[in-house]
Design a protein around this motif. Sequence first.
Motif, PDB file in Angstrom:
ATOM      1  N   UNK A 626       1.244 -23.435 -23.829  1.00  0.00           N
ATOM      2  CA  UNK A 626       0.279 -23.365 -24.925  1.00  0.00           C
ATOM      3  C   UNK A 626       0.802 -24.254 -26.043  1.00  0.00           C
ATOM      4  N   UNK A 627       0.024 -25.300 -26.352  1.00  0.00           N
ATOM      5  CA  UNK A 627       0.457 -26.303 -27.325  1.00  0.00           C
ATOM      6  C   UNK A 627      -0.410 -26.196 -28.569  1.00  0.00           C
ATOM      7  N   UNK A 628       0.232 -25.983 -29.706  1.00  0.00           N
ATOM      8  CA  UNK A 628      -0.476 -25.931 -30.982  1.00  0.00           C
ATOM      9  C   UNK A 628       0.384 -26.609 -32.031  1.00  0.00           C
ATOM     10  N   UNK A 629      -0.134 -27.720 -32.577  1.00  0.00           N
ATOM     11  CA  UNK A 629       0.660 -28.439 -33.567  1.00  0.00           C
ATOM     12  C   UNK A 629       1.951 -28.942 -32.958  1.00  0.00           C
ATOM     13  N   UNK A 630       3.062 -28.599 -33.593  1.00  0.00           N
ATOM     14  CA  UNK A 630       4.366 -29.077 -33.132  1.00  0.00           C
ATOM     15  C   UNK A 630       5.137 -28.016 -32.356  1.00  0.00           C
ATOM     16  N   UNK A 631       4.447 -26.973 -31.908  1.00  0.00           N
ATOM     17  CA  UNK A 631       5.109 -25.901 -31.154  1.00  0.00           C
ATOM     18  C   UNK A 631       4.505 -25.789 -29.755  1.00  0.00           C
ATOM     19  N   UNK A 632       5.372 -25.713 -28.759  1.00  0.00           N
ATOM     20  CA  UNK A 632       4.956 -25.474 -27.378  1.00  0.00           C
ATOM     21  C   UNK A 632       5.562 -24.147 -26.942  1.00  0.00           C
ATOM     22  N   UNK A 633       4.724 -23.252 -26.402  1.00  0.00           N
ATOM     23  CA  UNK A 633       5.202 -21.977 -25.881  1.00  0.00           C
ATOM     24  C   UNK A 633       4.897 -21.918 -24.387  1.00  0.00           C
ATOM     25  N   UNK A 634       5.870 -21.474 -23.603  1.00  0.00           N
ATOM     26  CA  UNK A 634       5.734 -21.441 -22.145  1.00  0.00           C
ATOM     27  C   UNK A 634       5.610 -19.999 -21.663  1.00  0.00           C
ATOM     28  N   UNK A 635       4.661 -19.780 -20.729  1.00  0.00           N
ATOM     29  CA  UNK A 635       4.426 -18.450 -20.171  1.00  0.00           C
ATOM     30  C   UNK A 635       4.413 -18.538 -18.643  1.00  0.00           C
ATOM     31  N   UNK A 636       4.937 -17.514 -18.005  1.00  0.00           N
ATOM     32  CA  UNK A 636       4.904 -17.441 -16.551  1.00  0.00           C
ATOM     33  C   UNK A 636       3.500 -17.066 -16.100  1.00  0.00           C
ATOM     34  N   UNK A 637       2.984 -17.757 -15.096  1.00  0.00           N
ATOM     35  CA  UNK A 637       1.682 -17.418 -14.537  1.00  0.00           C
ATOM     36  C   UNK A 637       1.798 -16.344 -13.456  1.00  0.00           C
ATOM     37  N   UNK A 638       3.012 -15.868 -13.256  1.00  0.00           N
ATOM     38  CA  UNK A 638       3.219 -14.787 -12.290  1.00  0.00           C
ATOM     39  C   UNK A 638       3.138 -13.426 -12.970  1.00  0.00           C
ATOM     40  N   UNK A 639       3.749 -13.293 -14.158  1.00  0.00           N
ATOM     41  CA  UNK A 639       3.674 -12.010 -14.878  1.00  0.00           C
ATOM     42  C   UNK A 639       3.164 -12.182 -16.310  1.00  0.00           C
ATOM     43  N   UNK A 640       2.818 -13.417 -16.706  1.00  0.00           N
ATOM     44  CA  UNK A 640       2.226 -13.738 -18.010  1.00  0.00           C
ATOM     45  C   UNK A 640       3.157 -13.427 -19.186  1.00  0.00           C
ATOM     46  N   UNK A 641       4.448 -13.400 -18.919  1.00  0.00           N
ATOM     47  CA  UNK A 641       5.431 -13.177 -19.975  1.00  0.00           C
ATOM     48  C   UNK A 641       5.908 -14.519 -20.532  1.00  0.00           C
ATOM     49  N   UNK A 642       6.228 -14.504 -21.810  1.00  0.00           N
ATOM     50  CA  UNK A 642       6.746 -15.719 -22.431  1.00  0.00           C
ATOM     51  C   UNK A 642       8.153 -16.003 -21.929  1.00  0.00           C
ATOM     52  N   UNK A 643       8.382 -17.281 -21.557  1.00  0.00           N
ATOM     53  CA  UNK A 643       9.698 -17.615 -21.011  1.00  0.00           C
ATOM     54  C   UNK A 643      10.432 -18.668 -21.835  1.00  0.00           C
ATOM     55  N   UNK A 644       9.748 -19.279 -22.821  1.00  0.00           N
ATOM     56  CA  UNK A 644      10.437 -20.274 -23.627  1.00  0.00           C
ATOM     57  C   UNK A 644       9.521 -20.903 -24.660  1.00  0.00           C
ATOM     58  N   UNK A 645      10.141 -21.618 -25.599  1.00  0.00           N
ATOM     59  CA  UNK A 645       9.367 -22.365 -26.592  1.00  0.00           C
ATOM     60  C   UNK A 645      10.213 -23.497 -27.144  1.00  0.00           C
ATOM     61  N   UNK A 646       9.548 -24.402 -27.830  1.00  0.00           N
ATOM     62  CA  UNK A 646      10.244 -25.524 -28.449  1.00  0.00           C
ATOM     63  C   UNK A 646       9.466 -25.965 -29.677  1.00  0.00           C
ATOM     64  N   UNK A 647      10.202 -26.320 -30.724  1.00  0.00           N
ATOM     65  CA  UNK A 647       9.603 -26.878 -31.936  1.00  0.00           C
ATOM     66  C   UNK A 647       9.914 -28.366 -31.959  1.00  0.00           C
ATOM     67  N   UNK A 648       8.880 -29.189 -32.037  1.00  0.00           N
ATOM     68  CA  UNK A 648       9.059 -30.637 -31.984  1.00  0.00           C
ATOM     69  C   UNK A 648       9.376 -31.216 -33.366  1.00  0.00           C
TER      70      UNK A 648
END
Length: 648
Positions: A626-648
């Motif tokens: 999920x990309x919004x502005x300068x932040x990317x958040x990563x979610x597993x499509x197996x259990x829909x839990x957040x697994x990581x993020x990064x600030x650009x």
Amino acid sequence: GRIDRKEQEIMDRIKDRAEEIKAPDSLSPDHVKEMLEGKKQKKRLRPYQVTALAAACLAVVIAGAVWGSRDGASDKSKPPGSGSNQISDSRQIASADSYDEIYEYIERYQKEVGTKEFVTSDSEAKTMESAAQDSAAGNASASPNAGARASDAGAAHGESAGYSQTNVRQRGVDEGDVVKTDGKYLYVLKDSRQEVSIVKADGKDMEEIGSIKADDASQIQEIYLQPDSGKLVLVCSRFDALEDEDYPSGRGFYNTQSVEAITYDVRDASAPREEGRVTQSGNYSSSRMADGCLYLFSEFYAGQELRKSEPGTFVPQVNGKVIANDDIYLPPVPQANMYEVITSVDLNHPGETKDSKAIFSKGGQAYVSNENIYFYETQWGYPKGDTTTVRKVAYKNGELKAIAQGKFDGYLKDSFCIDEYEGNLRVVTTKGDDNSVYVLDRNLEVIGSIEGLAEDERVYSARFMGDTGYFVTFRQMDPLFSVDLSDPKKPKILGALKIPGFSEYLHFYGEDRLLGIGMNVDEKAQSTDGVKLTMFDISDKADVKEADTYVLKNVYSTDVSYDYKAALVDQERNLIGFAGYTQGGQHYYLFSYDDSSGFACNMDEEINGNGAQGARGVYIKEVLYVVQGNIIEAYSLEDYKKIGDIIL
């Protein structure tokens, strides 16, 4: 939203000038209220759009009542000279014989509006209603020309490669966006619109490994990616310096901009290398990519200080050269004040243009099929109602050629209301108090029609697949109409399903299902109370049913209503994703659908990013980014839990 110092200075300048101008009767509060009736859905303006919107509002005031009467009933609210502004019956598109001929068209327009400050267009007025839905513009941009299947309608996803692609208007015709992926990296346009970040998409271990920065005088509007050739294209708007009140060559505020396409080799993602760039006059309108060629669209307004002996003051340029007069297509009406500039670039030779044309007009929108570009513009209140003219320009391997022009009654809500199939053009229009369906042949002659549909309602959304069309109208109830177009000369309504609420976006979900995303309506209060998903069963086209619905209560809007690129819809992966707005902030929702159990909301997560650009959901294998502005958040499509993020 935030605006920068330059934008504030421009807005202050506009405000000062606007105070000196008296608005015409057609722009009185009562008239504006009437025009906007039924258009109250909340739409979020990007900060970079604020200046353009403010300028467009001033433009409408300056130019007078160009909108005209929506029903043609009142002479007072018709556009100046609308009675004499006849539409040509010729099916042939004429090219300009000389620059003098172009000058005369502009001069007539100036005399009609009664001022030299002719800086508005119908396209700006319509853009304020449904900007990005055409981006788009635009904003240009479901079925290809022949043999359409359900899988052809909507996003051209890269399932075989295991990653999603931009949700596009026409399969086989790519569109720029703020995020692209090749399955290994995410290419993200940062919120500053000055830089593209290249991020290694490794789920919980994302890493920014490279970036591309634009010039200080540029803003990156959209990006394209060709994974096979390793090419990344930045589509930029360049702004000439605004010193005091002086503009280059007397061109004025509205054409101090140019569009630039810069191509990079990103095969080594950590070290992008520029391969070439091209420019064209005007404000960025939209773009498309097909068969290795980029097609750029920009709107260029004639100057405020026209000099007949200097075509550069009223004719657009490509790569610094004025477009040849015989590459300028004349309008089907005797007036014009702006151009839709179309330039093609073969990405194998990104430093040069292959072809360029300019469609002379008073403002319109473009729909791009797999073979043709259709430029349509509405003559408001002409002569007793709105009439839309359409010009057809064929494209192939970068070559552009005028084909035909025509007209039909009413206006188009957006580019989903116009569709090419087996050489014919099908349109769904709103005209006065009702709606119509028209079929035009290859020469843009109307050969079939259905008129008088859904009285006192207007079209909210439409979608075509093969020889069937579907469209939604709304005032109090939401009728979904199905139209049989198998005999182009005798189109007929197959069925109409009425349910509360309305769908603002339609997307085929397999052969027999049609997804609608819109708003639910409280029948008692007659107000919207949440975003509504509807799955229509279209297996029997004559008896369309509502298979299931899901209402996101207290979610008051979604970008999908005006920007189809904001939708992630993939029937093969059973993914339906989009961002929605709540009082508590923005959330990303991810649904699946099953014929037995209906919709399931698998993910409802707050979006932590913030910025002017709409959020995007992009999947790579089993990870959703999920990309919004300068932040990317990563979610597993197996259990829909957040697994990581990064600030650009």
